[in-house]
Design an enzyme around this catalytic site. Structure first.
Site, PDB file in Angstrom:
ATOM      1  N   GLY A  86       0.799  -1.221   0.000  1.00 14.17           N
ATOM      2  CA  GLY A  86       0.000   0.000   0.000  1.00 14.17           C
ATOM      3  C   GLY A  86       0.831   1.270   0.000  1.00 14.17           C
ATOM      4  O   GLY A  86       0.331   2.342   0.341  1.00 14.17           O
ATOM      5  N   HIS A 124       9.079   6.199   4.716  1.00 13.89           N
ATOM      6  CA  HIS A 124       8.471   6.908   5.845  1.00 13.89           C
ATOM      7  C   HIS A 124       7.900   5.902   6.833  1.00 13.89           C
ATOM      8  O   HIS A 124       7.414   4.840   6.449  1.00 13.89           O
ATOM      9  CB  HIS A 124       7.370   7.869   5.379  1.00 13.89           C
ATOM     10  CG  HIS A 124       6.389   7.262   4.428  1.00 13.89           C
ATOM     11  ND1 HIS A 124       6.666   7.075   3.092  1.00 13.89           N
ATOM     12  CD2 HIS A 124       5.141   6.783   4.617  1.00 13.89           C
ATOM     13  CE1 HIS A 124       5.629   6.515   2.505  1.00 13.89           C
ATOM     14  NE2 HIS A 124       4.687   6.310   3.405  1.00 13.89           N
TER      15      HIS A 124
HETATM   16  P1  AMP Z   1       1.994   5.377   2.153  1.00 17.24           P
HETATM   17  O1  AMP Z   1       0.658   5.047   1.563  1.00 17.24           O
HETATM   18  O2  AMP Z   1       2.470   4.430   3.210  1.00 17.24           O
HETATM   19  O3  AMP Z   1       3.027   5.611   1.059  1.00 17.24           O
HETATM   20  O4  AMP Z   1       1.797   6.742   2.936  1.00 17.24           O
HETATM   21  C1  AMP Z   1       1.881   7.998   2.338  1.00 17.24           C
HETATM   22  C2  AMP Z   1       1.212   8.949   3.272  1.00 17.24           C
HETATM   23  O5  AMP Z   1       1.572  10.266   2.913  1.00 17.24           O
HETATM   24  C3  AMP Z   1      -0.324   8.888   3.238  1.00 17.24           C
HETATM   25  O6  AMP Z   1      -0.812   8.553   4.520  1.00 17.24           O
HETATM   26  C4  AMP Z   1      -0.723  10.299   2.816  1.00 17.24           C
HETATM   27  O7  AMP Z   1      -1.886  10.754   3.459  1.00 17.24           O
HETATM   28  C5  AMP Z   1       0.495  11.101   3.208  1.00 17.24           C
HETATM   29  N1  AMP Z   1       0.706  12.336   2.466  1.00 17.24           N
HETATM   30  C6  AMP Z   1       0.625  12.519   1.123  1.00 17.24           C
HETATM   31  N2  AMP Z   1       0.929  13.786   0.804  1.00 17.24           N
HETATM   32  C7  AMP Z   1       1.211  14.427   1.965  1.00 17.24           C
HETATM   33  C8  AMP Z   1       1.588  15.763   2.305  1.00 17.24           C
HETATM   34  N3  AMP Z   1       1.750  16.714   1.376  1.00 17.24           N
HETATM   35  N4  AMP Z   1       1.774  16.068   3.607  1.00 17.24           N
HETATM   36  C9  AMP Z   1       1.604  15.125   4.565  1.00 17.24           C
HETATM   37  N5  AMP Z   1       1.267  13.851   4.302  1.00 17.24           N
HETATM   38  C10 AMP Z   1       1.060  13.492   3.030  1.00 17.24           C
END
Ligand code: AMP
Length: 113
Positions: free
Chosen positions: A92, A99
Site C-alpha cells: 500500500g 516513511h
Molecule cells: P503510504 O501510503 O504508506 O506511502 O503513505 C503515504 C502517506 O503520505 C499517506 O498517509 C498520505 O496521506 C500522506 N501524504 C501525502 N501527501 C502528503 C503531504 N503533502 N503532507 C503530509 N502527508 C502526506
C-alpha cells in the site's frame, strides 16, 4: 517536480512539522487514519525499505528513534501506538520516499486491512 517528501524536507511544500533534526523530519499526515497520525522520514532520499542496505543502518536507527520521540511528543507513550512502514504495491505504499507512520489515539485493529 521531484519527490514530494524531498520537497517537504526542502520546505518547498508546507507541512505541520512535529520534529526535525539533522537526520530526520516528522510531520502530520494530511489524511490522518487515527486521531494522531504523523510520518517520520529520513532527510536523505531512500525510496523504500526494500532499497535499504547496511549503509543505511544508522539512518534507519535515527528514523526509528525519532518515531519513538514523535509518539512521546504526541502523548501516545502511555496509551500505546503503532509504527507502520508500507512497502511496494501490496504493502500500500503511495509515496516513494521511505516513511514510518506513527498512529495512535484510538484502539487500532489487527490485522490491518
Ligand atoms: P503510504 O501510503 O504508506 O506511502 O503513505 C503515504 C502517506 O503520505 C499517506 O498517509 C498520505 O496521506 C500522506 N501524504 C501525502 N501527501 C502528503 C503531504 N503533502 N503532507 C503530509 N502527508 C502526506
Amino acid at each position: 517536480m521531484g519527490c514530494l517528501f524531498c520537497n517537504i524536507v526542502a520546505k518547498k511544500i508546507p507541512a505541520e512539522i512535529v520534529l526535525e533534526n539533522e537526520h530526520v523530519l516528522a510531520f502530520k499526515d494530511v489524511n490522518p487514519q487515527a486521531p494522531s497520525h504523523a510520518l517520520v522520514i529520513p532527510k536523505q532520499h531512500l525510496t523504500a525499505i526494500a532499497e535499504a542496505t547496511r549503509e543505511h543502518a544508522a539512518l534507519l536507527g535515527e528514523t526509528m528513534l525519532a518515531a519513538r520521540e514523535v509518539a512521546e511528543k504526541l502523548g501516545l507513550t502511555e496509551s500505546g501506538y503503532r509504527l507502520v512502514v508500507n512497502n511496494g504495491a501490496d504493502g500500500g505504499q503511495s509515496v516513494f520516499h521511505l516513511h514510518v507512520h506513527v498512529l495512535g489515539g484510538r484502539q487500532l485493529g489487527w490485522p490491518p486491512g
